[in-house]
Design an enzyme around this catalytic site. Sequence first.
Site, PDB file in Angstrom:
ATOM      1  CE  LYS A  52      -2.600  -2.732  -0.498  1.00  0.00           C
ATOM      2  NZ  LYS A  52      -2.514  -4.260  -0.323  1.00  0.00           N
ATOM      3  CB  ALA A 122       8.623 -23.077  16.175  1.00  0.00           C
ATOM      4  CE1 TYR A 189      -7.820  -8.556  -2.604  1.00  0.00           C
ATOM      5  CE2 TYR A 189      -7.808 -11.157  -3.249  1.00  0.00           C
ATOM      6  CZ  TYR A 189      -8.573  -9.912  -2.662  1.00  0.00           C
ATOM      7  OH  TYR A 189      -9.450 -10.092  -1.804  1.00  0.00           O
ATOM      8  CB  ALA A 273       1.256 -12.278  -8.400  1.00  0.00           C
ATOM      9  CB  VAL A 274       0.304 -17.874 -10.168  1.00  0.00           C
ATOM     10  CG1 VAL A 274       0.519 -17.269 -11.259  1.00  0.00           C
ATOM     11  CG2 VAL A 274       1.251 -18.646  -9.468  1.00  0.00           C
ATOM     12  N   GLY A 275      -0.888 -16.779  -6.951  1.00  0.00           N
ATOM     13  CA  GLY A 275      -1.725 -17.304  -5.564  1.00  0.00           C
ATOM     14  C   GLY A 275      -0.455 -17.564  -4.465  1.00  0.00           C
ATOM     15  CG  HIS A 444     -23.888  17.481   0.504  1.00  0.00           C
ATOM     16  ND1 HIS A 444     -24.028  16.878  -0.613  1.00  0.00           N
ATOM     17  CD2 HIS A 444     -23.665  18.728   0.134  1.00  0.00           C
ATOM     18  CE1 HIS A 444     -23.822  17.369  -1.561  1.00  0.00           C
ATOM     19  NE2 HIS A 444     -23.777  19.008  -1.158  1.00  0.00           N
TER      20      HIS A 444
HETATM   21  P1  FAD Z   1       1.832 -14.410   8.077  1.00  0.00           P
HETATM   22  O1  FAD Z   1       1.627 -12.934   8.228  1.00  0.00           O
HETATM   23  O2  FAD Z   1       2.387 -15.177   6.885  1.00  0.00           O
HETATM   24  O3  FAD Z   1       2.858 -14.504   9.216  1.00  0.00           O
HETATM   25  C1  FAD Z   1       3.216 -15.858   9.688  1.00  0.00           C
HETATM   26  C2  FAD Z   1       4.743 -15.698  10.345  1.00  0.00           C
HETATM   27  O4  FAD Z   1       4.927 -16.899  10.920  1.00  0.00           O
HETATM   28  C3  FAD Z   1       5.740 -15.076   9.603  1.00  0.00           C
HETATM   29  O5  FAD Z   1       6.341 -14.206  10.162  1.00  0.00           O
HETATM   30  C4  FAD Z   1       6.816 -16.343   9.361  1.00  0.00           C
HETATM   31  O6  FAD Z   1       8.303 -15.986   9.543  1.00  0.00           O
HETATM   32  C5  FAD Z   1       6.384 -17.183  10.833  1.00  0.00           C
HETATM   33  N1  FAD Z   1       7.095 -18.479  10.799  1.00  0.00           N
HETATM   34  C6  FAD Z   1       6.341 -19.512  10.082  1.00  0.00           C
HETATM   35  N2  FAD Z   1       6.587 -20.655  10.454  1.00  0.00           N
HETATM   36  C7  FAD Z   1       7.621 -20.660  11.449  1.00  0.00           C
HETATM   37  C8  FAD Z   1       8.091 -21.547  12.116  1.00  0.00           C
HETATM   38  N3  FAD Z   1       8.219 -22.646  11.916  1.00  0.00           N
HETATM   39  N4  FAD Z   1       8.797 -20.801  13.330  1.00  0.00           N
HETATM   40  C9  FAD Z   1       8.879 -19.610  13.640  1.00  0.00           C
HETATM   41  N5  FAD Z   1       8.240 -18.788  12.848  1.00  0.00           N
HETATM   42  C10 FAD Z   1       7.488 -19.213  11.937  1.00  0.00           C
HETATM   43  N6  FAD Z   1      -4.136  -8.991   3.311  1.00  0.00           N
HETATM   44  C11 FAD Z   1      -4.874  -8.050   3.547  1.00  0.00           C
HETATM   45  O7  FAD Z   1      -5.954  -8.289   4.560  1.00  0.00           O
HETATM   46  N7  FAD Z   1      -4.700  -6.685   2.934  1.00  0.00           N
HETATM   47  C12 FAD Z   1      -4.003  -6.567   1.926  1.00  0.00           C
HETATM   48  O8  FAD Z   1      -3.771  -5.138   1.505  1.00  0.00           O
HETATM   49  C13 FAD Z   1      -3.045  -7.470   1.695  1.00  0.00           C
HETATM   50  N8  FAD Z   1      -1.925  -7.210   0.622  1.00  0.00           N
HETATM   51  C14 FAD Z   1      -1.033  -8.276   0.472  1.00  0.00           C
HETATM   52  C15 FAD Z   1      -0.179  -7.916  -0.228  1.00  0.00           C
HETATM   53  C16 FAD Z   1       0.821  -8.936  -0.410  1.00  0.00           C
HETATM   54  C17 FAD Z   1       2.118  -8.532  -1.560  1.00  0.00           C
HETATM   55  C18 FAD Z   1       0.805 -10.031   0.022  1.00  0.00           C
HETATM   56  C19 FAD Z   1       1.836 -11.076  -0.248  1.00  0.00           C
HETATM   57  C20 FAD Z   1      -0.202 -10.451   0.699  1.00  0.00           C
HETATM   58  C21 FAD Z   1      -1.269  -9.583   1.237  1.00  0.00           C
HETATM   59  N9  FAD Z   1      -2.244  -9.880   2.165  1.00  0.00           N
HETATM   60  C22 FAD Z   1      -2.973  -8.646   2.365  1.00  0.00           C
HETATM   61  C23 FAD Z   1      -2.351 -11.146   2.779  1.00  0.00           C
HETATM   62  C24 FAD Z   1      -1.950 -10.958   4.363  1.00  0.00           C
HETATM   63  O9  FAD Z   1      -0.296 -10.608   4.077  1.00  0.00           O
HETATM   64  C25 FAD Z   1      -1.940 -12.322   4.962  1.00  0.00           C
HETATM   65  O10 FAD Z   1      -3.484 -12.804   4.840  1.00  0.00           O
HETATM   66  C26 FAD Z   1      -1.668 -12.196   6.545  1.00  0.00           C
HETATM   67  O11 FAD Z   1      -0.216 -11.728   6.633  1.00  0.00           O
HETATM   68  C27 FAD Z   1      -1.629 -13.847   7.026  1.00  0.00           C
HETATM   69  O12 FAD Z   1      -1.204 -13.589   8.480  1.00  0.00           O
HETATM   70  P2  FAD Z   1      -0.825 -14.788   9.031  1.00  0.00           P
HETATM   71  O13 FAD Z   1      -0.692 -14.472  10.497  1.00  0.00           O
HETATM   72  O14 FAD Z   1      -1.801 -15.948   8.989  1.00  0.00           O
HETATM   73  O15 FAD Z   1       0.636 -15.129   8.535  1.00  0.00           O
HETATM   74  P1  NAD Z   2      -4.854 -14.578  -6.456  1.00  0.00           P
HETATM   75  O1  NAD Z   2      -5.479 -15.744  -5.969  1.00  0.00           O
HETATM   76  O2  NAD Z   2      -5.503 -13.181  -6.067  1.00  0.00           O
HETATM   77  O3  NAD Z   2      -4.459 -14.203  -7.944  1.00  0.00           O
HETATM   78  C1  NAD Z   2      -3.992 -15.272  -8.722  1.00  0.00           C
HETATM   79  C2  NAD Z   2      -4.178 -15.017 -10.188  1.00  0.00           C
HETATM   80  O4  NAD Z   2      -3.420 -15.860 -11.071  1.00  0.00           O
HETATM   81  C3  NAD Z   2      -5.620 -15.389 -10.419  1.00  0.00           C
HETATM   82  O5  NAD Z   2      -6.366 -14.695 -11.416  1.00  0.00           O
HETATM   83  C4  NAD Z   2      -5.305 -16.787 -11.240  1.00  0.00           C
HETATM   84  O6  NAD Z   2      -6.412 -17.147 -12.290  1.00  0.00           O
HETATM   85  C5  NAD Z   2      -3.920 -16.441 -11.762  1.00  0.00           C
HETATM   86  N1  NAD Z   2      -3.215 -17.790 -12.385  1.00  0.00           N
HETATM   87  C6  NAD Z   2      -3.113 -19.000 -11.499  1.00  0.00           C
HETATM   88  N2  NAD Z   2      -2.145 -19.624 -12.244  1.00  0.00           N
HETATM   89  C7  NAD Z   2      -1.758 -19.060 -13.358  1.00  0.00           C
HETATM   90  C8  NAD Z   2      -1.024 -19.299 -14.464  1.00  0.00           C
HETATM   91  N3  NAD Z   2      -0.291 -20.343 -14.443  1.00  0.00           N
HETATM   92  N4  NAD Z   2      -0.805 -18.269 -15.561  1.00  0.00           N
HETATM   93  C9  NAD Z   2      -1.650 -17.189 -15.439  1.00  0.00           C
HETATM   94  N5  NAD Z   2      -2.350 -16.693 -14.552  1.00  0.00           N
HETATM   95  C10 NAD Z   2      -2.483 -17.687 -13.554  1.00  0.00           C
HETATM   96  O7  NAD Z   2      -3.326 -14.508  -5.690  1.00  0.00           O
HETATM   97  P2  NAD Z   2      -2.335 -13.393  -5.274  1.00  0.00           P
HETATM   98  O8  NAD Z   2      -2.527 -12.158  -6.348  1.00  0.00           O
HETATM   99  O9  NAD Z   2      -0.865 -14.268  -5.722  1.00  0.00           O
HETATM  100  O10 NAD Z   2      -2.402 -13.154  -4.194  1.00  0.00           O
HETATM  101  C11 NAD Z   2      -2.288 -14.152  -3.381  1.00  0.00           C
HETATM  102  C12 NAD Z   2      -3.181 -13.959  -2.129  1.00  0.00           C
HETATM  103  O11 NAD Z   2      -2.628 -12.666  -1.336  1.00  0.00           O
HETATM  104  C13 NAD Z   2      -4.742 -13.434  -2.355  1.00  0.00           C
HETATM  105  O12 NAD Z   2      -5.501 -14.363  -2.708  1.00  0.00           O
HETATM  106  C14 NAD Z   2      -5.135 -12.565  -1.024  1.00  0.00           C
HETATM  107  O13 NAD Z   2      -5.504 -13.742  -0.326  1.00  0.00           O
HETATM  108  C15 NAD Z   2      -3.742 -12.111  -0.610  1.00  0.00           C
HETATM  109  N6  NAD Z   2      -3.840 -10.499  -0.971  1.00  0.00           N
HETATM  110  C16 NAD Z   2      -4.689  -9.645  -0.679  1.00  0.00           C
HETATM  111  C17 NAD Z   2      -4.688  -8.473  -1.010  1.00  0.00           C
HETATM  112  C18 NAD Z   2      -5.862  -7.430  -0.624  1.00  0.00           C
HETATM  113  O14 NAD Z   2      -6.216  -7.832   0.446  1.00  0.00           O
HETATM  114  N7  NAD Z   2      -5.670  -6.180  -0.976  1.00  0.00           N
HETATM  115  C19 NAD Z   2      -3.466  -7.970  -1.680  1.00  0.00           C
HETATM  116  C20 NAD Z   2      -2.532  -8.770  -2.071  1.00  0.00           C
HETATM  117  C21 NAD Z   2      -2.658 -10.204  -1.808  1.00  0.00           C
END
Ligand code: FAD
Ligand code: NAD
Length: 465
Positions: A52, A122, A189, A273-275, A444
């Site tokens: 962001k 861990a 996303y 960024a495919v998930g 408004h």
């Molecule tokens: P995580 O945030 O992944 O945290 C897990 C932690 O566990 C990590 O710090 C890791 O180091 C630690 N860990 C793992 N295994 C071990 C171990 N064995 N020992 C010690 N430590 C360990 N979500 C939103 O809601 N809004 C957004 O705008 C948004 N934007 C995103 C943008 C990007 C680029 C990405 C990648 C994700 C985004 N997300 C967003 C998704 C969001 O980041 C995740 O849903 C969220 O962080 C999940 O939280 P969590 O606590 O489950 O795990």
């Molecule tokens: P995503 O699931 O949002 O999108 C993945 C896209 O990749 C889909 O449209 C899918 O059809 C496509 N895809 C899959 N395989 C493909 C291939 N081989 N070739 C071409 N396209 C392909 O996944 P993401 O963008 O990687 O984000 C991961 C997750 O992180 C999200 O699902 C979300 O939970 C979290 N996230 C959330 C935010 C937010 O809340 N604003 C922002 C970023 C990430």
Amino acid sequence: MQTQTTTLLVIGGGPGGYVAAIRAAQLGVATVLVEAQKLGGTCVNVGCIPSKALIHAADEYDRVRHLAAGDGSGASMGIRTASARIDVAQTVQWKDGIVARLTGGVGALLKKHHVTVVKGWARILDGKTVEVQGEGEAVRISCQNLLLACGSEAVELPSLPFGGKVWSATEALSPERVPKRLVVVGAGYIGLELGTVYRKLGAEVAVVEALERVLPGYDEELTRPVAAALQRMGVGVHLATKVIGMNDAGDAVRVRSAAGKESELGADAVLVAVGRRPRVTGWELERLQLDMQGQFIQIDDRCATSMRGVYAIGDLTGEPMLAHRAMAQGEMVAELVAGRQRRFDPVAIPAVCFTDPEVVVVGKCPPEAGEECLSAAFPFAANGRALTLSAADGFVRVVARRDDHRIVGWQAVGRGVSELCTAFSHSIEMGALLEDVAGTIHAHPTLGEAVQEAALRALGHALHI
Ligand code: FAD
Ligand code: NAD
């Protein structure tokens, strides 16, 4: 080996884990949190927050760039500037500063609440014992309750393994420079949020999506303004297209369309960024032999796993993989461990995609709500505030039951609509009727008036359309 005992042991200091630890400690539960990397997890370090920050920086730069070019809405307002320049290294430093401030804040909160933070990786020994390997000697921690909050990791494509010019979101969030040509694989996303950032920073961006439209997880009406904006920005969108891999020279991505036509997209960097997938390996989770649901850990409505005293939250446990879901689950588990009666039963979990325009979905969309629901939309083109912000694209839509007018869904697409999400969530969670929202005085001129007008329109008497 050193040993410690505690009531609650949390593995993972992301939004799920750290919130659980703070809440448990507030309730007087002795709590240890283990984190291998940085507090704040994916969200604070390489996810929500840095993305962001870059989205905002790219927006600001794009605005100035258009002013310098004498086009866009700034030019019609009569604003001019001589030139626009961005120092990306400085931008990344600014973003890192925000991340550092927040990770430091998480550490301070944990300390304030007397949570013991153990730094290290861990490994599970059994449902009550974990071994942590940090920089020094390993520590063994035994607990009454174990909370798994290990999050998720980016899915890698075998044909485009991460490394070199093939980036995951993590590399895309800390660029050394803006690549001339960026290919983004996946129009979800991350692909669209960060693809838009790079386009605004001046890269030529091509997005490759396997399915037939961008943001395929959202309903089509909502994503149409996003697709139109990508086109206006000059982002090349290749739908129903699969990647084959890099070409032999390593300077282009080979793709195949649904019709079987192969072509190359020039690339100085490739963002895959495919998930994301739950991080279920590397810490001997298998020792617990928990019931799984696909690749995720199976949980019930108390986030309890199939083993007594072992809970799991956040990205480990399924969709939606969003930070606010992880936090809400973490808070609930802490209260359960403290002896309170809780269930995880939200009426709706909001989702926001921070594209330009932004997309918000809370609750049910019309196709999912079915025949017993009605829906109505109000366009920002008829909202005074949106016009003053040059943000007339998009709309707010409400979905409500026909019989008693109870609101079951809100959706919006437009500039700044992420902030309407709070109103949407409140009304759904509190069981509001269309009449409640329609009868509330909205200030408004605000974008929020479109929320009231959508409710009025659903009742058949919108005022400004
Ligand atoms: P995580 O945030 O992944 O945290 C897990 C932690 O566990 C990590 O710090 C890791 O180091 C630690 N860990 C793992 N295994 C071990 C171990 N064995 N020992 C010690 N430590 C360990 N979500 C939103 O809601 N809004 C957004 O705008 C948004 N934007 C995103 C943008 C990007 C680029 C990405 C990648 C994700 C985004 N997300 C967003 C998704 C969001 O980041 C995740 O849903 C969220 O962080 C999940 O939280 P969590 O606590 O489950 O795990
Ligand atoms: P995503 O699931 O949002 O999108 C993945 C896209 O990749 C889909 O449209 C899918 O059809 C496509 N895809 C899959 N395989 C493909 C291939 N081989 N070739 C071409 N396209 C392909 O996944 P993401 O963008 O990687 O984000 C991961 C997750 O992180 C999200 O699902 C979300 O939970 C979290 N996230 C959330 C935010 C937010 O809340 N604003 C922002 C970023 C990430």
